[in-house]
Write an enzyme that holds these catalytic residues in place. Structure first.
Site, PDB file in Angstrom:
ATOM      1  N   SER A  53      15.545  31.680  38.416  1.00 30.15           N
ATOM      2  CA  SER A  53      14.470  31.064  37.262  1.00 30.15           C
ATOM      3  C   SER A  53      13.237  30.926  38.415  1.00 30.15           C
ATOM      4  O   SER A  53      12.963  30.862  39.651  1.00 30.15           O
ATOM      5  CB  SER A  53      13.853  30.681  36.406  1.00 30.15           C
ATOM      6  OG  SER A  53      13.004  30.979  35.833  1.00 30.15           O
ATOM      7  N   HIS A 103      15.737  37.078  30.654  1.00 26.63           N
ATOM      8  CA  HIS A 103      15.670  36.474  31.611  1.00 26.63           C
ATOM      9  C   HIS A 103      16.411  35.515  31.609  1.00 26.63           C
ATOM     10  O   HIS A 103      17.334  34.707  32.042  1.00 26.63           O
ATOM     11  CB  HIS A 103      14.265  35.673  31.825  1.00 26.63           C
ATOM     12  CG  HIS A 103      13.663  34.996  33.216  1.00 26.63           C
ATOM     13  ND1 HIS A 103      14.001  35.138  33.282  1.00 26.63           N
ATOM     14  CD2 HIS A 103      14.091  33.402  32.405  1.00 26.63           C
ATOM     15  CE1 HIS A 103      13.852  33.971  34.725  1.00 26.63           C
ATOM     16  NE2 HIS A 103      13.644  32.891  33.942  1.00 26.63           N
ATOM     17  N   ASP A 163      15.629  41.209  32.295  1.00 26.10           N
ATOM     18  CA  ASP A 163      14.235  40.721  32.336  1.00 26.10           C
ATOM     19  C   ASP A 163      13.208  40.975  32.778  1.00 26.10           C
ATOM     20  O   ASP A 163      13.037  41.329  33.579  1.00 26.10           O
ATOM     21  CB  ASP A 163      15.010  39.769  33.627  1.00 26.10           C
ATOM     22  CG  ASP A 163      14.598  38.796  33.968  1.00 26.10           C
ATOM     23  OD1 ASP A 163      13.430  38.147  33.353  1.00 26.10           O
ATOM     24  OD2 ASP A 163      14.505  37.288  34.760  1.00 26.10           O
TER      25      ASP A 163
END
Lengths: 410, 206
Positions: free
Chosen positions: A157, A356, A323
């Site tokens: 991320s 995610h 995701d």
């Protein structure tokens, strides 16, 4: 009880730089002094070539593994399932470093830090920082630790953006890079989602333009909503179905009223509220802003050009099929750009239903993939791993002891 | 390190130290062999997660994806050799893949099973059922969709597409088939080394 494959009790540390010379930020503003909170796990080898830097995501901290206290119900660091003896980042082999980002609220300089000029918390007087600034603060930390070149920089991320920033702008300082579930430029949709979170904070009357540190109330309601939006984006439609479905919380049927009725509502409320006890609303603004500015393409004309000097770096790019926040096609674009730059790239889109969040949850596949990749880097770079620590004998046998000198005392 | 006989034949076509891209590289056995025994700079493209994980375990650089999106990533002429081993019957657009191979690589090496093999012909004639390729043991409903073609078919394709066939190797089972005649009848597997005609250096004046 601390599990056996944990790094155990760890000590947070702080490195302070720019005590005399101000630290120049990308915006043109300056900052001094600058604190960087960090933790380390495992041991450096003789030539300091086995260091791995882990970068945390939006709400993370330097506490990536192990425990701070012997609390009866302790919560380990945020990536404990991947950092430790025998884990993906095996601390028997590697010296693992994790630091809190600039602008954060877990010990590194940020809006809640004291402004030396006023003796009060900075609030909005803290300069706006970028991913580039965060990484340049990490470079100072790595210098301070006496490490010329990192074996690897890894993170998911926002942590992945820092990995790409390292690879693009400090390529000589690393041998391998593992950007996970990330992007080389924050998309308009991501900026939009950041802005919803920020607007929720601005709209909270207790926010008071960032000046709330001495006040009775903090902008908790705004921060909680920001976190709820975040949590939705970390899940997937499928994982929400699996985890919550349409199940009701503590009731049998609809109450036809505006109370928390569905389990998913209760989950979001709980996590939103919990977040306000551990995170600073101003830091949320600064860190999301830093992500929004991230765009390797704008700086270099193309993503491939950003990595023109990174061809010696071995990349492992990882994405997750479900995701939708940092979708697989962001990673594929990155992979294409890296191939165009003729870099050495391995890419896997891991099949997962966790959205995610998968980068923290798909532990088995990650351990297999990262362990194999790091093993290859060690072989190809000829890294001499630190020797295994000699296990102290639990119950020394007196007869054996007399017969031969023990390895421990030798 | 023992390779399947068709893969072994492919390795014989590849000089030491080349840059090699293996399309549909599976668990990476061929690439690992080439990296270790021929010091090639190897890369792979593989669709399955299990295949990619196995390749990474062998220390290889592999991109997950289908062949078209994987090939599209690479600049023209970025490899000496692009290998497509036993995969051509299964791709959506075989012609386009071969041309993409020859864009990305100076040379392409294609190996395939020969449906012209006499047992395949006899099988269709006697049983009325579509034969499996000599080395594809699964029944048709258990394999990905495939295009059956023969050595003769592939030779015609190369001529029509103006591709130069540099080398041809034939196998009958595990053994080389070296006779000049009846290849399409007696060989089970063919390995073609191809070049784009325009990518050849201009011929020297006599």
């Amino acid at each position: 009880m601390i599990p056996e494959n944990s790094v155990g009790i760890v000590n947070p540390e702080t490195f302070t730089f720019a005590k005399d010379e101000p630290f120049q930020l990308e915006s043109g503003a300056t900052l001094y002094p600058v604190d960087v909170a960090y933790e380390t796990y495992g041991r450096l080898n003789a030539d300091r070539s086995n260091a791995i830097l882990i970068n945390h995501a939006l709400s993370g901290s330097a506490h990536a593994a192990g425990y701070h206290t012997l609390d009866p119900d302790p919560k380990p660091g945020w990536w404990d399932n991947c950092i430790g003896p025998g884990k993906a980042f095996d601390t028997n082999h590697f010296f693992v470093i994790c630091s809190n980002v600039l602008g954060g609220c877990y010990g590194s300089s940020g809006p809640s830090s004291l402004n030396p000029a006023t003796g009060q918390p900075y609030g909005l007087n803290f300069p706006v920082v970028t991913i580039g600034d965060m990484v340049r603060a990490q470079v100072k930390l790595i210098d301070h630790l006496g490490i010329d070149q990192l074996l690897c920089v890894a993170g998911g991320s926002m942590g992945g953006m820092q990995v790409l920033e390292w690879a693009a702008h400090h390529p000589e300082r690393l041998k391998a890079a593992i950007p996970i579930a990330t992007t080389s430029r924050h998309s308009p949709m991501l900026i939009a989602l950041s802005e919803v979170g920020r607007q929720a904070i601005y709209a909270d009357p207790y926010w008071n333009r960032g000046d709330y540190y001495q006040a009775e109330h903090k902008p908790d309601a705004g921060l909680a909503v920001a976190r709820m939006v975040g949590h939705i984006t970390y899940l997937s439609d499928e994982s929400m179905h699996q985890k919550f479905g349409r199940r009701l919380k503590d009731i049998e049927q609809y109450g036809y009223e505006f109370e928390t009725e569905f389990e998913i509502e209760s989950y979001l409320k709980y996590n939103g509220h919990n977040f306000t006890r551990r995170f600073d609303a101003n830091s949320y603004l600064y860190v999301t802003k830093a992500m929004d500015y991230f765009d390797l393409c704008a700086v270099h004309g193309s993503v491939a050009a950003a990595f023109a000097n990174s061809t010696h770096i071995k990349f492992l790019v990882v994405s997750f099929t479900s995701d939708w926040l940092y979708p697989s096609y962001h990673s594929k674009e990155l992979v294409s750009a890296l191939h165009a730059a003729e870099a050495d790239v391995t890419y896997l889109d891991i099949k997962s239903s966790w959205g995610h969040d998968a980068f923290l949850l798909e532990v088995d596949t990650m351990t297999n993939l990262l362990g194999s990749f790091l093993g290859r880097i060690v072989r190809e770079e000829g890294i001499i791993l630190p020797e295994a620590e000699v296990e102290p004998a639990a119950e020394p046998d007196p007869i054996e002891n007399d017969a031969a000198p023990s390895a421990v005392s030798a | 390190m023992i390779l399947r006989s068709d893969l072994q034949s492919i390795t014989e076509l590849i000089p030491n130290g080349s840059k090699v891209l293996d399309l549909g590289c599976g668990d990476g056995a061929l690439l690992e062999y080439l990296v270790q025994k021929k010091q090639v700079r190897g890369r792979g493209i593989e669709l399955s997660e299990a295949g990619v994980l196995a390749c990474v375990k062998r220390g290889l650089s592999v991109r997950q994806g289908d062949l078209e999106e994987g090939l599209a990533d690479y600049p023209s002429a970025s490899f000496d050799y692009v290998i497509l081993s036993q995969t051509l019957p299964f791709v959506d657009n075989p012609g386009r893949i071969v041309h993409e191979m020859l864009r990305v690589g100076q040379q392409g090496i294609v190996s395939f099973s020969n449906w012209g093999y006499w047992r395949c012909r006899l099988h269709l004639l006697l049983t009325g059922r579509i034969p499996q390729a000599p080395d594809l043991p699964q029944p048709w409903y258990d394999t990905p969709r495939w295009q059956a073609f023969t050595i003769t078919d592939f030779g015609r394709f190369c001529r029509q597409q103006n591709l130069t066939i540099d080398r041809q190797i034939y196998l009958a089972g595990d053994h080389p088939y070296t006779r000049r005649k009846f290849k399409n009848l007696l060989a089970t597997t063919a390995i073609f080394a191809l070049k784009n005609r325009q990518s050849q250096p201009p011929s020297m004046p006599e």
